[in-house]
Design a protein around this motif. Sequence first.
Motif, PDB file in Angstrom:
ATOM      1  N   ALA A 223       0.815  -1.219   0.000  1.00  0.00           N
ATOM      2  CA  ALA A 223       0.000   0.000   0.000  1.00  0.00           C
ATOM      3  C   ALA A 223       0.845   1.264   0.000  1.00  0.00           C
ATOM      4  O   ALA A 223       0.404   2.318  -0.463  1.00  0.00           O
ATOM      5  CB  ALA A 223      -0.943  -0.006   1.196  1.00  0.00           C
ATOM      6  N   GLY A 224       2.068   1.188   0.525  1.00  0.00           N
ATOM      7  CA  GLY A 224       2.924   2.366   0.566  1.00  0.00           C
ATOM      8  C   GLY A 224       3.274   2.925  -0.795  1.00  0.00           C
ATOM      9  O   GLY A 224       3.620   4.110  -0.916  1.00  0.00           O
ATOM     10  N   LEU A 225       3.185   2.090  -1.847  1.00  0.00           N
ATOM     11  CA  LEU A 225       3.467   2.557  -3.198  1.00  0.00           C
ATOM     12  C   LEU A 225       2.412   3.532  -3.705  1.00  0.00           C
ATOM     13  O   LEU A 225       2.653   4.264  -4.668  1.00  0.00           O
ATOM     14  CB  LEU A 225       3.572   1.374  -4.161  1.00  0.00           C
ATOM     15  N   GLY A 226       1.250   3.535  -3.052  1.00  0.00           N
ATOM     16  CA  GLY A 226       0.205   4.474  -3.427  1.00  0.00           C
ATOM     17  C   GLY A 226       0.448   5.825  -2.794  1.00  0.00           C
ATOM     18  O   GLY A 226      -0.306   6.271  -1.924  1.00  0.00           O
ATOM     19  N   VAL A 227       1.502   6.500  -3.230  1.00  0.00           N
ATOM     20  CA  VAL A 227       1.900   7.783  -2.665  1.00  0.00           C
ATOM     21  C   VAL A 227       2.173   8.754  -3.810  1.00  0.00           C
ATOM     22  O   VAL A 227       2.544   8.346  -4.926  1.00  0.00           O
ATOM     23  CB  VAL A 227       3.153   7.622  -1.770  1.00  0.00           C
ATOM     24  N   SER A 228       1.991  10.022  -3.554  1.00  0.00           N
ATOM     25  CA  SER A 228       2.217  11.045  -4.565  1.00  0.00           C
ATOM     26  C   SER A 228       3.617  10.923  -5.164  1.00  0.00           C
ATOM     27  O   SER A 228       4.607  10.857  -4.433  1.00  0.00           O
ATOM     28  CB  SER A 228       2.040  12.429  -3.936  1.00  0.00           C
ATOM     29  N   GLY A 229       3.678  10.877  -6.485  1.00  0.00           N
ATOM     30  CA  GLY A 229       4.956  10.793  -7.185  1.00  0.00           C
ATOM     31  C   GLY A 229       5.386   9.389  -7.543  1.00  0.00           C
ATOM     32  O   GLY A 229       6.329   9.207  -8.321  1.00  0.00           O
ATOM     33  N   SER A 230       4.702   8.381  -7.005  1.00  0.00           N
ATOM     34  CA  SER A 230       5.091   7.004  -7.272  1.00  0.00           C
ATOM     35  C   SER A 230       4.990   6.664  -8.756  1.00  0.00           C
ATOM     36  O   SER A 230       5.852   5.982  -9.320  1.00  0.00           O
ATOM     37  CB  SER A 230       4.212   6.048  -6.458  1.00  0.00           C
ATOM     38  N   GLY A 231       3.931   7.138  -9.418  1.00  0.00           N
ATOM     39  CA  GLY A 231       3.778   6.882 -10.848  1.00  0.00           C
ATOM     40  C   GLY A 231       4.858   7.543 -11.685  1.00  0.00           C
ATOM     41  O   GLY A 231       5.272   7.003 -12.717  1.00  0.00           O
ATOM     42  N   ASP A 232       5.326   8.705 -11.249  1.00  0.00           N
ATOM     43  CA  ASP A 232       6.428   9.363 -11.957  1.00  0.00           C
ATOM     44  C   ASP A 232       7.694   8.523 -11.887  1.00  0.00           C
ATOM     45  O   ASP A 232       8.451   8.418 -12.860  1.00  0.00           O
ATOM     46  CB  ASP A 232       6.687  10.749 -11.351  1.00  0.00           C
ATOM     47  N   VAL A 233       7.930   7.910 -10.727  1.00  0.00           N
ATOM     48  CA  VAL A 233       9.093   7.043 -10.563  1.00  0.00           C
ATOM     49  C   VAL A 233       8.974   5.824 -11.464  1.00  0.00           C
ATOM     50  O   VAL A 233       9.943   5.408 -12.110  1.00  0.00           O
ATOM     51  CB  VAL A 233       9.255   6.628  -9.089  1.00  0.00           C
ATOM     52  N   LEU A 234       7.789   5.239 -11.536  1.00  0.00           N
ATOM     53  CA  LEU A 234       7.600   4.080 -12.408  1.00  0.00           C
ATOM     54  C   LEU A 234       7.870   4.439 -13.863  1.00  0.00           C
ATOM     55  O   LEU A 234       8.592   3.718 -14.564  1.00  0.00           O
ATOM     56  CB  LEU A 234       6.173   3.543 -12.259  1.00  0.00           C
TER      57      LEU A 234
END
Length: 292
Positions: A223-234
Amino acid sequence: MAHSTSAATQRIDEDWLRHHPLPQPGAGSDKESRGHVLVVGGSPQIPGAILLAATAALRAGAGKLVVATCEQVAPLLATALPEARVIALPQTADGALAVAGVDDLAELTGDIDALLVGPGMQHEATTVAFARRLLAATACPAVLDAYAMGAIPSASRPHTVVTPHAGEMAHLSGLSKDEVVQRPCEIATAAAEDWQATVVLKGAASWIAAPDHHAWLHVGGNAGLGVSGSGDVLAGGIVGLLARGLPPLHGSAWGVALHARAGELLAQRIGPLGYLAREIADALPQVMARYG
């Protein structure tokens, strides 16, 4: 929700990763051999997205990095990311990247190995027009994220990856979010065929679909991956892997797997909630080292 796999579907697990190894640099390799990435994005209100994506591209092993962002953000980004060449592009009065700025990137279009467009860009119509024009001027593999994904339905451009979550896929496809959540494999596969692109329909269970009807499933992370900016990192991690020579389907699968495993590592180190997107990017090299 239960997830089943069909005959044409592969599960991205430890066995898959072992049988599809990452390319490893030779003893005499240098930054040129690991690929040249161009990341385009950012806006005055969301300057951090392009920083996260660009950092992830380097953390994923890309050798050279150019970042192009709006003129208001460029000086700050150049200070925050000394590893990159930073190009200031003209912006509109409301903070979007002006479409004419694509011309300022003309000298790079034949020199880059992978392109990412979209992180942090504001104003959908202007972003889509910018992305379409830039895609038409480049031939390298490309990743489209956020508003830039709107360019893909009419782009007809091979070697392109789009990275929607369920809400974004609903917007792009005209379906409801509930439909996307209920039929992720079918919808991702249909979109990949229609758009002739690799589709990463991301979530706790991520579906990666190719135009040839292959669909790969990854389940993992936390669940911690659901954080602001995570999609940018991916998105940045995927473009870094494309620059290193992985084809879009494999680069997307590895990007999703590394992103999830970075989250698992941080959950052990920091806690299951509260780690930051920048820390996901920083954890990528340690996770990659497990598979070297």
